[in-house]
Design a protein around this motif. Structure first.
Motif, PDB file in Angstrom:
ATOM      1  N   ASP A  93       0.041 -32.544  27.952  1.00 39.55           N
ATOM      2  CA  ASP A  93       1.467 -32.644  27.645  1.00 39.55           C
ATOM      3  C   ASP A  93       2.065 -33.736  28.535  1.00 39.55           C
ATOM      4  O   ASP A  93       2.021 -33.635  29.764  1.00 39.55           O
ATOM      5  N   GLN A  95       5.159 -34.696  29.113  1.00 35.39           N
ATOM      6  CA  GLN A  95       6.358 -34.383  29.897  1.00 35.39           C
ATOM      7  C   GLN A  95       6.012 -33.639  31.188  1.00 35.39           C
ATOM      8  O   GLN A  95       6.596 -33.899  32.237  1.00 35.39           O
ATOM      9  N   THR A  96       5.052 -32.704  31.113  1.00 40.40           N
ATOM     10  CA  THR A  96       4.704 -31.892  32.302  1.00 40.40           C
ATOM     11  C   THR A  96       3.405 -32.349  32.957  1.00 40.40           C
ATOM     12  O   THR A  96       3.092 -31.904  34.065  1.00 40.40           O
ATOM     13  N   ASP A 117       3.299 -35.515  22.904  1.00 40.46           N
ATOM     14  CA  ASP A 117       4.547 -36.075  23.456  1.00 40.46           C
ATOM     15  C   ASP A 117       5.767 -35.185  23.214  1.00 40.46           C
ATOM     16  O   ASP A 117       6.907 -35.623  23.370  1.00 40.46           O
ATOM     17  N   GLY A 118       5.520 -33.925  22.838  1.00 37.81           N
ATOM     18  CA  GLY A 118       6.622 -33.021  22.545  1.00 37.81           C
ATOM     19  C   GLY A 118       6.805 -32.802  21.058  1.00 37.81           C
ATOM     20  O   GLY A 118       7.262 -31.749  20.631  1.00 37.81           O
ATOM     21  N   GLN A 164       3.955 -40.536  31.340  1.00 37.31           N
ATOM     22  CA  GLN A 164       5.139 -39.791  31.768  1.00 37.31           C
ATOM     23  C   GLN A 164       6.134 -40.725  32.472  1.00 37.31           C
ATOM     24  O   GLN A 164       7.341 -40.670  32.218  1.00 37.31           O
ATOM     25  N   ARG A 167       8.184 -42.506  30.279  1.00 39.53           N
ATOM     26  CA  ARG A 167       8.975 -41.571  29.462  1.00 39.53           C
ATOM     27  C   ARG A 167       8.551 -41.632  27.996  1.00 39.53           C
ATOM     28  O   ARG A 167       9.388 -41.627  27.078  1.00 39.53           O
ATOM     29  N   TYR A 169       7.679 -39.585  25.891  1.00 40.71           N
ATOM     30  CA  TYR A 169       7.674 -38.227  25.339  1.00 40.71           C
ATOM     31  C   TYR A 169       9.076 -37.897  24.844  1.00 40.71           C
ATOM     32  O   TYR A 169      10.042 -38.575  25.163  1.00 40.71           O
ATOM     33  N   THR A 170       9.156 -36.839  24.067  1.00 41.82           N
ATOM     34  CA  THR A 170      10.438 -36.331  23.594  1.00 41.82           C
ATOM     35  C   THR A 170      10.729 -35.039  24.333  1.00 41.82           C
ATOM     36  O   THR A 170       9.909 -34.116  24.302  1.00 41.82           O
ATOM     37  N   ASP A 171      11.863 -34.978  25.006  1.00 42.55           N
ATOM     38  CA  ASP A 171      12.239 -33.754  25.717  1.00 42.55           C
ATOM     39  C   ASP A 171      12.758 -32.762  24.682  1.00 42.55           C
ATOM     40  O   ASP A 171      13.896 -32.843  24.236  1.00 42.55           O
ATOM     41  N   THR A 172      11.884 -31.824  24.283  1.00 48.49           N
ATOM     42  CA  THR A 172      12.238 -30.956  23.162  1.00 48.49           C
ATOM     43  C   THR A 172      13.280 -29.905  23.527  1.00 48.49           C
ATOM     44  O   THR A 172      13.762 -29.195  22.664  1.00 48.49           O
TER      45      THR A 172
END
Length: 208
Positions: A93, A95-96, A117-118, A164, A167, A169-172
């Motif tokens: 993942d 984001q994390t 990526d979310g 990461q 950025r 990724y999509t912050d869901t």
């Protein structure tokens, strides 16, 4: 071991998880319909294990749902496909930077890797050099005694951390979506799920 970790982009057509698995397992990005059938057959064959409580919907409804090419896969599907191929599936993942390894309890001797990526899954591969053709990709890695995949694991984590930092990724929990049916705006995955459950609308577009 020489080489670099690369992200092999899978088309965004709601079947990215299945086609990413097809690529890392079989170097084939067009296996979605076949793997959906594998999952439906597995679930239908064991209604006790794959109960409504486990699936979130009745067994037969789930089987019809997963065969729909518009529906996305997730953790249930990854665990079934790990068993189908007899290999661990490591899903990173962005984001994390966490890696969930499916099939780990089975002590399989090989692992493949995905990146998430979310909203979307792509494949991770080991390439001999930047820009090398995909046919040179290594996507299957031996699991060591310590249950890691050796130096590749560090390279993969470093790559994910780099994504990461960019950025990628999509912050869901905070992204904004618009319902494609009624045009209402919602914030985050939770609100989108609630709206979908309330209205049956599942066609969301991200907007900023």
């Amino acid at each position: 071991m020489e080489g670099i970790i690369v992200r092999r982009v899978i088309p965004s057509d709601n079947s990215c998880l299945f086609n990413a698995i097809g690529y890392v397992m079989d170097h084939d990005k067009t296996k979605a319909s076949e793997l959906r059938e594998v999952i439906a057959a597995t679930v239908a064959s064991d209604p006790q294990k794959y109960s409504e409580a486990f699936l979130g919907k009745p067994n037969a409804d789930y089987c019809a749902w997963i065969l729909d090419s518009e529906k996305w896969g997730g953790a249930i599907e990854l665990s079934i496909l790990a068993d189908f191929y007899g290999r661990e599936i490591g899903a990173y993942d962005i984001q994390t930077t966490r890696c969930d390894v499916y099939g780990q309890d089975r002590k399989y001797s090989e692992r493949v890797m995905l990146i998430y990526d979310g909203l979307h899954y792509d494949a991770l591969a080991m390439s001999p050099f930047e820009g090398a053709p995909e046919e040179f990709d290594q996507t299957i890695f031996a699991v060591q005694r310590d249950r890691s995949i050796g130096p590749v694991e560090r390279l993969a984590l470093d790559f994910v951390k780099g994504q990461q930092r960019k950025r990628s990724y999509t912050d869901t929990s905070n992204f904004t979506l618009r319902c494609g049916v009624c045009q209402i705006g919602v914030i985050g995955q939770k609100e989108a799920v609630e709206h979908a459950q309330a209205t049956g609308h599942v066609n969301f577009q991200e907007y900023r």
